[in-house]
Structure formats: structure tokens, C-alpha cells
Design a protein around this motif. Structure first.
Motif, PDB file in Angstrom:
ATOM      1  N   GLU A 102      92.555 -47.847  43.064  1.00 52.79           N
ATOM      2  CA  GLU A 102      91.614 -47.042  42.537  1.00 52.79           C
ATOM      3  C   GLU A 102      90.667 -46.274  43.274  1.00 52.79           C
ATOM      4  O   GLU A 102      90.181 -45.195  43.339  1.00 52.79           O
ATOM      5  CB  GLU A 102      91.136 -47.409  41.152  1.00 52.79           C
ATOM      6  CG  GLU A 102      90.469 -46.719  40.182  1.00 52.79           C
ATOM      7  CD  GLU A 102      89.945 -47.255  38.970  1.00 52.79           C
ATOM      8  OE1 GLU A 102      90.150 -48.379  38.567  1.00 52.79           O
ATOM      9  OE2 GLU A 102      89.329 -46.436  37.935  1.00 52.79           O
ATOM     10  N   TYR A 103      89.939 -47.147  44.043  1.00 47.45           N
ATOM     11  CA  TYR A 103      88.837 -46.959  44.837  1.00 47.45           C
ATOM     12  C   TYR A 103      88.961 -46.848  46.093  1.00 47.45           C
ATOM     13  O   TYR A 103      89.865 -47.787  46.670  1.00 47.45           O
ATOM     14  CB  TYR A 103      87.666 -47.814  44.401  1.00 47.45           C
ATOM     15  CG  TYR A 103      87.052 -47.752  43.103  1.00 47.45           C
ATOM     16  CD1 TYR A 103      86.464 -46.446  42.490  1.00 47.45           C
ATOM     17  CD2 TYR A 103      87.120 -48.602  42.046  1.00 47.45           C
ATOM     18  CE1 TYR A 103      85.917 -46.478  41.210  1.00 47.45           C
ATOM     19  CE2 TYR A 103      86.955 -48.579  40.850  1.00 47.45           C
ATOM     20  CZ  TYR A 103      86.277 -47.382  40.347  1.00 47.45           C
ATOM     21  OH  TYR A 103      85.954 -47.233  39.043  1.00 47.45           O
ATOM     22  N   GLN A 104      88.332 -46.198  46.858  1.00 45.87           N
ATOM     23  CA  GLN A 104      88.344 -46.081  48.461  1.00 45.87           C
ATOM     24  C   GLN A 104      87.046 -45.491  48.872  1.00 45.87           C
ATOM     25  O   GLN A 104      86.250 -45.100  48.170  1.00 45.87           O
ATOM     26  CB  GLN A 104      89.300 -45.155  48.824  1.00 45.87           C
ATOM     27  CG  GLN A 104      89.342 -43.763  48.359  1.00 45.87           C
ATOM     28  CD  GLN A 104      90.588 -43.097  48.872  1.00 45.87           C
ATOM     29  OE1 GLN A 104      91.686 -43.633  48.903  1.00 45.87           O
ATOM     30  NE2 GLN A 104      90.519 -41.731  49.100  1.00 45.87           N
ATOM     31  N   GLY A 105      86.689 -45.741  50.322  1.00 45.06           N
ATOM     32  CA  GLY A 105      85.677 -45.101  50.845  1.00 45.06           C
ATOM     33  C   GLY A 105      85.360 -45.452  52.258  1.00 45.06           C
ATOM     34  O   GLY A 105      86.202 -46.329  52.727  1.00 45.06           O
ATOM     35  N   PHE A 106      84.437 -45.179  52.971  1.00 37.23           N
ATOM     36  CA  PHE A 106      84.044 -45.533  54.248  1.00 37.23           C
ATOM     37  C   PHE A 106      82.714 -46.188  54.450  1.00 37.23           C
ATOM     38  O   PHE A 106      81.747 -46.208  53.645  1.00 37.23           O
ATOM     39  CB  PHE A 106      83.913 -44.172  55.236  1.00 37.23           C
ATOM     40  CG  PHE A 106      82.847 -43.334  54.811  1.00 37.23           C
ATOM     41  CD1 PHE A 106      81.555 -43.449  55.345  1.00 37.23           C
ATOM     42  CD2 PHE A 106      83.094 -41.933  54.126  1.00 37.23           C
ATOM     43  CE1 PHE A 106      80.547 -42.623  55.049  1.00 37.23           C
ATOM     44  CE2 PHE A 106      81.957 -41.228  54.041  1.00 37.23           C
ATOM     45  CZ  PHE A 106      80.807 -41.474  54.444  1.00 37.23           C
ATOM     46  N   ALA A 107      82.556 -47.137  55.756  1.00 42.36           N
ATOM     47  CA  ALA A 107      81.391 -47.560  56.039  1.00 42.36           C
ATOM     48  C   ALA A 107      81.096 -47.518  57.552  1.00 42.36           C
ATOM     49  O   ALA A 107      82.016 -47.121  58.226  1.00 42.36           O
ATOM     50  CB  ALA A 107      81.580 -48.904  55.671  1.00 42.36           C
ATOM     51  N   PHE A 108      79.949 -47.504  57.803  1.00 40.35           N
ATOM     52  CA  PHE A 108      79.534 -47.310  59.269  1.00 40.35           C
ATOM     53  C   PHE A 108      78.352 -48.300  59.481  1.00 40.35           C
ATOM     54  O   PHE A 108      77.532 -48.759  58.617  1.00 40.35           O
ATOM     55  CB  PHE A 108      79.293 -45.629  59.761  1.00 40.35           C
ATOM     56  CG  PHE A 108      78.156 -45.489  58.931  1.00 40.35           C
ATOM     57  CD1 PHE A 108      76.834 -45.708  59.028  1.00 40.35           C
ATOM     58  CD2 PHE A 108      78.303 -44.363  57.689  1.00 40.35           C
ATOM     59  CE1 PHE A 108      75.789 -44.977  58.517  1.00 40.35           C
ATOM     60  CE2 PHE A 108      77.373 -43.893  56.959  1.00 40.35           C
ATOM     61  CZ  PHE A 108      76.132 -44.239  57.610  1.00 40.35           C
ATOM     62  N   GLY A 109      77.988 -48.587  60.639  1.00 41.89           N
ATOM     63  CA  GLY A 109      76.931 -49.521  61.123  1.00 41.89           C
ATOM     64  C   GLY A 109      76.427 -49.074  62.651  1.00 41.89           C
ATOM     65  O   GLY A 109      77.543 -48.856  63.474  1.00 41.89           O
ATOM     66  N   MET A 110      75.168 -49.024  62.688  1.00 48.96           N
ATOM     67  CA  MET A 110      74.711 -48.672  64.042  1.00 48.96           C
ATOM     68  C   MET A 110      73.469 -49.361  64.437  1.00 48.96           C
ATOM     69  O   MET A 110      72.812 -49.908  63.313  1.00 48.96           O
ATOM     70  CB  MET A 110      74.598 -47.067  64.173  1.00 48.96           C
ATOM     71  CG  MET A 110      73.248 -46.623  63.427  1.00 48.96           C
ATOM     72  SD  MET A 110      73.344 -44.936  63.460  1.00 48.96           S
ATOM     73  CE  MET A 110      73.424 -44.567  61.762  1.00 48.96           C
TER      74      MET A 110
END
Ligand code: PHE
Length: 358
Positions: free
Chosen positions: A305-313
Motif C-alpha cells: 500500500e505504501y512506498q516512498g523515499f529516504a535520503f541522508g547527507m
């Protein structure tokens, strides 16, 4: 010739009455100096017969010692009084406002932090926080690092002593545990930015045991990799204040994202000078990817049902690049000269509309 007893009385009286160091010194000279009264009596001893000389000599020495001690004691008293008087006249009223320019400066870490928050806030991200002392579940397991997974070793983790229940907490090695804390607590849609301190057991020109990261997380039903690219491109252009900044995404690996990528921004290193946005060369800037289905599951979200993105800097890294700071360790040296050079005017909060880094 002086009578010893009278002399003693006179001198001690004079010492007690001396009002300042000069008067005291005059008494010392008049008693113990070359032509002083005690010295004079000492000289007279030579003409006495041995018995009388012994008795008079002892008496004279006793008076001499006593007067010397009285002089020292009075001197210390006068010095203490003088200091007290000076402290009263020179007292500084610390409650008064500073008369001229304030000399403080905003540390580049704080400045960069505020800039990044301002940009992502404009894009609708909320700031989220988590603890710096994390448990194994949030720092590793829920992020799809199974126990014994080699990627755990890559993080040079600081472990805390094992607790009574056998668990071992860590100083968080990245801000990604805030992803977990947010997804467990809140229902999508989620759009957060998690800035904060992170820790790894490492120290050289480009690593310090404590540093800062920014974590981004977007979860809903439709967000895809194209959104990730657009969002980060937008951020980099705003942050580095360069239009049409060349960017590229290279395949990479993180246990908690699939697919994973590293983002590079275009730069030139002509003549040894780094210029962001000019063509020719690439600079690695952050890690990102689509949130792994196992991570969604660990947080009680259905990956169908759910999805998305992540980032780290790394905050220090982007600060060094934008402001030309060559050595990471200087951020934490607390050197005022460095701070005056690289610091920012206080009360000049960065905003996207007002210009980030005037
Ligand atoms: N947590 C990763 C690191 O510290 C960075 C990252 C965050 C990568 C989110 C992908 C997604 O290296």
C-alpha cells in the motif's frame, strides 16, 4: 643611645599606624636600614664587655625579628586593603548591555543547519528528532540490518555497556533511526527532515567521532524515484544557489533502501579550485533510495500500500563545500579566530525568500 624597650614600643606603634606602603617602607629604613636605629644599636654592641654584650645582643635580635614580622604583617594588610579598594572602584556591571558591536558569530554548523531546514520547510517537510543514544532495533534491525550483517561493522559503532536484560545500546551511527521512530508513530502521508548529531569511531581529515546528518523521509501511496530525484535536485540548487546544477545518480547499496543510489553534483576542479555547478567533474554528496519493503514492514506499514523515499547527507560536508572550509576537524576546535573568519552574523536567519547566506 636608645633604650631597647622604648625602641621596641616606638617601632611597633609606628608600624601599626602606618597608612600606606610608603610610610611602612620609611619605618623599615629608619629601623633596619644602614643608618637605622636597630642597626645603630647593633654597632654599639662591639664596645660592651662580653656578658653585657650577650644579653643586649639577644634582646636586640628579638626586637629586630619582632619588628620585621610586624612590618610584613602590616604590609600584607595594606596590600589587601588596597586591592579591596581597587576592586570596588573598578567593578564592572555585567548587567549593562554591551556598548558597541556584538562580537559573537553564528557557527557554520548552525548556519548550514538553518539553511537546510529553511529549504525543506519550504517544500513542506516537518522537522523530526530522535535520541542520540539508540537501541539496536532502531539503529540497525528495523533498518533491515539483520543481526550479524556485515554492514553493521561498516558503521564503526560506539557501543554502550550491555544492560541487565542483555541488550546493548549505541550512539546512533546515522539519523536513519528517526525514519523508524516516525513511521512507527505516525500514519502516512509522512514528509520529515531529521537533522541531528551522529557518532562513529573514526577520526582523520574527513572524519570526526561526532558529526551531523540530515535525514529525509517521504512516505505515501504514490511517491516514486522520479520524485526523489526532483526533490534532491531542487534542494541542491537552492542550497548551493546555482541554477540548473548538473546532478547524477549512481547505483549504490544501503540495507534500508531498494533501489539505492548515491547522488553526485557537477563541479570543476580547474587550477585546484573547486567550483560547484561548473562542468567536468563530479562530487559525491549524499545517499538515498526507495524505502525497503522490510523497513516498511518493521514499522507496521503494508509495502503493497505504501512506498516512498529516504535520503541522508552529512551537514559538515555540505558546509565545507559551500563555504570553502578545508578541514573537518576545525569545526570542533572552538578556535575563536576560525569562528570569526567562517562565522555568520547573528540575527540574520536564513530564509529561502531572503537569500540563504548573505
Ligand atoms: N544512513 C545512511 C548513511 O549514514 C545514509 C542514507 C540515508 C542512505 C537514507 C539512504 C537513505 O550512510
Amino acid at each position: 643611645m636608645d633604650n631597647v624597650e622604648d625602641l621596641r614600643g616606638d617601632l611597633l606603634d609606628a608600624v601599626a599606624k602606618a597608612e600606606d606602603l610608603e610610610a611602612l617602607d620609611a619605618i623599615r629604613v629608619s629601623a633596619l636600614g644602614k643608618k637605622g636605629r636597630i642597626t645603630g644599636l647593633m654597632k654599639g654592641l662591639g664596645g660592651m664587655d662580653p656578658e653585657a654584650r650577650k644579653a643586649a645582643g639577644q634582646a636586640l635580635n628579638a626586637v629586630k625579628d619582632e619588628v620585621a614580622q610586624a612590618l610584613d604583617a602590616r604590609k600584607a594588610d595594606l596590600a589587601a586593603q588596597a586591592l579591596e579598594a581597587r576592586l570596588v572602584t573598578e567593578r564592572v556591571d555585567v548587567t549593562l548591555p554591551s556598548p558597541g558591536e556584538t562580537s559573537g558569530a553564528i557557527h557554520p554548523i548552525t548556519q548550514t543547519w538553518e539553511e537546510v531546514v529553511a529549504i525543506f520547510a519550504q517544500m513542506g517537510f516537518l522537522v523530526a528528532e530522535g535520541p542520540e543514544i539508540e537501541d539496536d532495533f532502531h539503529n540497525f534491525t528495523a533498518l533491515n540490518f539483520p543481526p550479524g550483517h556485515p554492514a553493521r561493522e561498516m558503521h564503526d559503532t560506539f557501543f554502550l555497556p550491555t544492560r541487565e536484560d542483555g541488550t546493548r545500546h549505541v550512539l546512533r551511527t546515522h539519523t536513519s533511526p528517526v525514519q523508524i521512530r516516525t513511521m512507527v508513530k505516525e500514519k502516512p502521508p509522512i514528509r520529515i527532515l531529521a537533522p541531528g548529531r551522529t557518532y562513529r569511531c573514526d577520526s582523520d581529515m574527513t572524519h570526526t567521532p561526532m558529526f551531523h546528518q540530515f535525514e529525509g523521509l517521504v512516505i505515501d501511496k504514490t511517491t516514486h524515484f522520479g520524485h526523489l530525484k526532483g526533490c534532491l535536485q531542487e534542494f541542491m540548487e537552492a542550497y548551493f544557489e546555482v541554477k540548473n546544477l548538473p546532478v547524477r545518480f549512481r547505483p549504490s547499496f544501503f540495507p534500508f533502501t531498494e533501489p539505492s543510489a548515491e547522488m553526485d553534483i557537477g563541479c570543476s576542479r580547474k587550477g585546484g579550485e573547486l567550483k560547484i555547478g561548473a562542468g567536468g567533474d563530479w562530487l559525491e554528496i549524499l545517499g538515498c533510495g526507495m524505502v525497503h519493503p522490510n523497513v516498511l514492514k518493521a514499522c507496521g506499514l503494508d509495502p503493497e500500500e505504501y512506498q516512498g523515499f529516504a535520503f541522508g547527507m552529512g551537514l559538515e560536508r555540505i558546509a565545507m563545500l559551500k563555504y570553502g572550509i578545508p578541514d573537518l576537524r576545525t569545526f570542533f576546535d572552538s578556535d575563536l579566530r576560525w569562528l570569526r573568519h567562517y562565522g555568520f552574523a547573528a540575527l540574520d536567519l536564513p530564509t529561502v525568500h531572503g537569500g540563504l547566506s548573505r
